[in-house]
Design a protein around this motif. Structure first.
Motif, PDB file in Angstrom:
ATOM      1  N   VAL A   3       0.840  -1.194   0.000  1.00 60.76           N
ATOM      2  CA  VAL A   3       0.000   0.000   0.000  1.00 60.76           C
ATOM      3  C   VAL A   3       0.883   1.255   0.000  1.00 60.76           C
ATOM      4  O   VAL A   3       1.853   1.343   0.743  1.00 60.76           O
ATOM      5  CB  VAL A   3      -0.903   0.044   1.255  1.00 60.76           C
ATOM      6  CG1 VAL A   3      -1.765   1.285   1.263  1.00 60.76           C
ATOM      7  CG2 VAL A   3      -1.754  -1.195   1.351  1.00 60.76           C
ATOM      8  N   ARG A   4       0.502   2.210  -0.841  1.00 60.54           N
ATOM      9  CA  ARG A   4       1.150   3.525  -0.834  1.00 60.54           C
ATOM     10  C   ARG A   4       0.029   4.542  -0.693  1.00 60.54           C
ATOM     11  O   ARG A   4      -1.018   4.410  -1.322  1.00 60.54           O
ATOM     12  CB  ARG A   4       1.919   3.722  -2.147  1.00 60.54           C
ATOM     13  CG  ARG A   4       2.626   5.030  -2.263  1.00 60.54           C
ATOM     14  CD  ARG A   4       3.522   5.066  -3.503  1.00 60.54           C
ATOM     15  NE  ARG A   4       2.897   4.561  -4.709  1.00 60.54           N
ATOM     16  CZ  ARG A   4       2.325   5.315  -5.651  1.00 60.54           C
ATOM     17  NH1 ARG A   4       2.280   6.635  -5.505  1.00 60.54           N
ATOM     18  NH2 ARG A   4       1.786   4.781  -6.713  1.00 60.54           N
ATOM     19  N   ILE A   5       0.249   5.567   0.129  1.00 64.74           N
ATOM     20  CA  ILE A   5      -0.785   6.570   0.385  1.00 64.74           C
ATOM     21  C   ILE A   5      -0.223   7.944   0.046  1.00 64.74           C
ATOM     22  O   ILE A   5       0.846   8.319   0.525  1.00 64.74           O
ATOM     23  CB  ILE A   5      -1.237   6.545   1.857  1.00 64.74           C
ATOM     24  CG1 ILE A   5      -1.751   5.149   2.224  1.00 64.74           C
ATOM     25  CG2 ILE A   5      -2.297   7.607   2.114  1.00 64.74           C
ATOM     26  CD1 ILE A   5      -1.924   4.937   3.705  1.00 64.74           C
ATOM     27  N   GLU A   6      -0.966   8.680  -0.781  1.00 60.88           N
ATOM     28  CA  GLU A   6      -0.589  10.051  -1.133  1.00 60.88           C
ATOM     29  C   GLU A   6      -1.855  10.908  -1.155  1.00 60.88           C
ATOM     30  O   GLU A   6      -2.789  10.601  -1.905  1.00 60.88           O
ATOM     31  CB  GLU A   6       0.062  10.094  -2.516  1.00 60.88           C
ATOM     32  CG  GLU A   6       1.392   9.383  -2.608  1.00 60.88           C
ATOM     33  CD  GLU A   6       1.985   9.425  -4.005  1.00 60.88           C
ATOM     34  OE1 GLU A   6       1.467  10.178  -4.855  1.00 60.88           O
ATOM     35  OE2 GLU A   6       2.949   8.685  -4.240  1.00 60.88           O
ATOM     36  N   ASN A   7      -1.876  11.940  -0.351  1.00 61.86           N
ATOM     37  CA  ASN A   7      -2.998  12.897  -0.350  1.00 61.86           C
ATOM     38  C   ASN A   7      -4.357  12.211  -0.269  1.00 61.86           C
ATOM     39  O   ASN A   7      -5.246  12.474  -1.070  1.00 61.86           O
ATOM     40  CB  ASN A   7      -2.935  13.792  -1.595  1.00 61.86           C
ATOM     41  CG  ASN A   7      -1.659  14.578  -1.660  1.00 61.86           C
ATOM     42  OD1 ASN A   7      -1.170  15.064  -0.646  1.00 61.86           O
ATOM     43  ND2 ASN A   7      -1.097  14.694  -2.846  1.00 61.86           N
ATOM     44  N   GLN A   8      -4.530  11.335   0.702  1.00 65.13           N
ATOM     45  CA  GLN A   8      -5.769  10.594   0.940  1.00 65.13           C
ATOM     46  C   GLN A   8      -6.188   9.735  -0.252  1.00 65.13           C
ATOM     47  O   GLN A   8      -7.358   9.418  -0.429  1.00 65.13           O
ATOM     48  CB  GLN A   8      -6.902  11.523   1.357  1.00 65.13           C
ATOM     49  CG  GLN A   8      -6.670  12.144   2.720  1.00 65.13           C
ATOM     50  CD  GLN A   8      -7.878  12.908   3.207  1.00 65.13           C
ATOM     51  OE1 GLN A   8      -8.541  13.590   2.445  1.00 65.13           O
ATOM     52  NE2 GLN A   8      -8.156  12.785   4.489  1.00 65.13           N
ATOM     53  N   THR A   9      -5.229   9.339  -1.062  1.00 68.80           N
ATOM     54  CA  THR A   9      -5.451   8.386  -2.150  1.00 68.80           C
ATOM     55  C   THR A   9      -4.589   7.167  -1.876  1.00 68.80           C
ATOM     56  O   THR A   9      -3.410   7.294  -1.547  1.00 68.80           O
ATOM     57  CB  THR A   9      -5.078   8.997  -3.514  1.00 68.80           C
ATOM     58  OG1 THR A   9      -5.847  10.191  -3.710  1.00 68.80           O
ATOM     59  CG2 THR A   9      -5.346   8.036  -4.646  1.00 68.80           C
ATOM     60  N   CYS A  10      -5.183   5.963  -1.990  1.00 70.45           N
ATOM     61  CA  CYS A  10      -4.486   4.717  -1.706  1.00 70.45           C
ATOM     62  C   CYS A  10      -4.139   4.018  -3.008  1.00 70.45           C
ATOM     63  O   CYS A  10      -4.973   3.902  -3.902  1.00 70.45           O
ATOM     64  CB  CYS A  10      -5.381   3.784  -0.892  1.00 70.45           C
ATOM     65  SG  CYS A  10      -6.142   4.544   0.534  1.00 70.45           S
ATOM     66  N   PHE A  11      -2.926   3.520  -3.092  1.00 67.50           N
ATOM     67  CA  PHE A  11      -2.444   2.773  -4.243  1.00 67.50           C
ATOM     68  C   PHE A  11      -2.086   1.370  -3.751  1.00 67.50           C
ATOM     69  O   PHE A  11      -1.170   1.213  -2.944  1.00 67.50           O
ATOM     70  CB  PHE A  11      -1.213   3.448  -4.845  1.00 67.50           C
ATOM     71  CG  PHE A  11      -1.463   4.857  -5.296  1.00 67.50           C
ATOM     72  CD1 PHE A  11      -1.777   5.131  -6.617  1.00 67.50           C
ATOM     73  CD2 PHE A  11      -1.383   5.917  -4.404  1.00 67.50           C
ATOM     74  CE1 PHE A  11      -2.013   6.437  -7.040  1.00 67.50           C
ATOM     75  CE2 PHE A  11      -1.612   7.227  -4.808  1.00 67.50           C
ATOM     76  CZ  PHE A  11      -1.928   7.481  -6.139  1.00 67.50           C
ATOM     77  N   PHE A  12      -2.817   0.367  -4.205  1.00 68.74           N
ATOM     78  CA  PHE A  12      -2.599  -1.015  -3.792  1.00 68.74           C
ATOM     79  C   PHE A  12      -1.936  -1.781  -4.924  1.00 68.74           C
ATOM     80  O   PHE A  12      -2.422  -1.781  -6.057  1.00 68.74           O
ATOM     81  CB  PHE A  12      -3.927  -1.697  -3.453  1.00 68.74           C
ATOM     82  CG  PHE A  12      -4.646  -1.085  -2.287  1.00 68.74           C
ATOM     83  CD1 PHE A  12      -4.391  -1.514  -0.998  1.00 68.74           C
ATOM     84  CD2 PHE A  12      -5.582  -0.081  -2.485  1.00 68.74           C
ATOM     85  CE1 PHE A  12      -5.066  -0.938   0.076  1.00 68.74           C
ATOM     86  CE2 PHE A  12      -6.251   0.491  -1.420  1.00 68.74           C
ATOM     87  CZ  PHE A  12      -5.994   0.051  -0.139  1.00 68.74           C
ATOM     88  N   ILE A  20      -6.335   1.879  -7.490  1.00 65.39           N
ATOM     89  CA  ILE A  20      -6.309   3.199  -6.865  1.00 65.39           C
ATOM     90  C   ILE A  20      -7.689   3.489  -6.276  1.00 65.39           C
ATOM     91  O   ILE A  20      -8.710   3.319  -6.954  1.00 65.39           O
ATOM     92  CB  ILE A  20      -5.927   4.283  -7.888  1.00 65.39           C
ATOM     93  CG1 ILE A  20      -4.557   3.960  -8.495  1.00 65.39           C
ATOM     94  CG2 ILE A  20      -5.928   5.661  -7.236  1.00 65.39           C
ATOM     95  CD1 ILE A  20      -4.197   4.814  -9.677  1.00 65.39           C
ATOM     96  N   ARG A  21      -7.710   3.923  -5.021  1.00 64.93           N
ATOM     97  CA  ARG A  21      -8.953   4.270  -4.336  1.00 64.93           C
ATOM     98  C   ARG A  21      -8.735   5.498  -3.484  1.00 64.93           C
ATOM     99  O   ARG A  21      -7.638   5.721  -2.963  1.00 64.93           O
ATOM    100  CB  ARG A  21      -9.416   3.138  -3.408  1.00 64.93           C
ATOM    101  CG  ARG A  21      -9.698   1.820  -4.055  1.00 64.93           C
ATOM    102  CD  ARG A  21     -11.035   1.850  -4.777  1.00 64.93           C
ATOM    103  NE  ARG A  21     -11.424   0.545  -5.255  1.00 64.93           N
ATOM    104  CZ  ARG A  21     -10.949  -0.038  -6.342  1.00 64.93           C
ATOM    105  NH1 ARG A  21     -10.032   0.557  -7.057  1.00 64.93           N
ATOM    106  NH2 ARG A  21     -11.375  -1.220  -6.724  1.00 64.93           N
ATOM    107  N   LEU A  22      -9.803   6.274  -3.279  1.00 66.19           N
ATOM    108  CA  LEU A  22      -9.769   7.325  -2.263  1.00 66.19           C
ATOM    109  C   LEU A  22      -9.839   6.635  -0.912  1.00 66.19           C
ATOM    110  O   LEU A  22     -10.620   5.690  -0.727  1.00 66.19           O
ATOM    111  CB  LEU A  22     -10.937   8.285  -2.440  1.00 66.19           C
ATOM    112  CG  LEU A  22     -10.926   9.120  -3.719  1.00 66.19           C
ATOM    113  CD1 LEU A  22     -12.191   9.944  -3.823  1.00 66.19           C
ATOM    114  CD2 LEU A  22      -9.694  10.013  -3.756  1.00 66.19           C
ATOM    115  N   CYS A  23      -9.040   7.068   0.029  1.00 64.87           N
ATOM    116  CA  CYS A  23      -8.982   6.400   1.330  1.00 64.87           C
ATOM    117  C   CYS A  23     -10.342   6.308   2.028  1.00 64.87           C
ATOM    118  O   CYS A  23     -10.655   5.266   2.603  1.00 64.87           O
ATOM    119  CB  CYS A  23      -7.943   7.058   2.222  1.00 64.87           C
ATOM    120  SG  CYS A  23      -6.257   6.753   1.661  1.00 64.87           S
ATOM    121  N   PRO A  24     -11.193   7.358   1.992  1.00 69.25           N
ATOM    122  CA  PRO A  24     -12.491   7.224   2.653  1.00 69.25           C
ATOM    123  C   PRO A  24     -13.399   6.161   2.025  1.00 69.25           C
ATOM    124  O   PRO A  24     -14.389   5.750   2.630  1.00 69.25           O
ATOM    125  CB  PRO A  24     -13.111   8.623   2.506  1.00 69.25           C
ATOM    126  CG  PRO A  24     -11.932   9.531   2.371  1.00 69.25           C
ATOM    127  CD  PRO A  24     -10.921   8.738   1.582  1.00 69.25           C
TER     128      PRO A  24
END
Length: 77
Positions: A3-12, A20-24
């Motif tokens: 998992v990588r997280i940038e600006n409340q965006t998650c990259f799996f 790619i998903r928005l964290c919420p």
């Protein structure tokens, strides 16, 4: 790390590439059979570490994890 997280965006990182998903929009759950945290993406379960799960919750993911308790007296948990 899967998992990588940038600006409340998650990259799996998955077998089929990157999701790619928005964290919420991500829900972290507990797989009780494997005693691990995971997220479901397009019907595929991605297992993550507790550190990754904690980082996702800080970034806004929904934390639906459950604490597991030992049912056997010789269990290490």
């Amino acid at each position: 790390m899967t998992v990588r997280i940038e600006n409340q965006t998650c990259f799996f990182t998955t077998e089929s590439g990157e999701e790619i998903r928005l964290c919420p929009d991500v829900t972290i759950l507990t797989d009780s059979e494997k005693a691990m945290s995971a997220v479901d993406l397009n019907g595929q379960r991605i297992y993550i570490t507790e550190a990754e799960a904690d980082a996702l919750t800080v970034a806004g993911a929904i934390d639906s994890r459950r604490h597991l308790k030992a049912s056997e007296s010789d269990s290490v948990i």
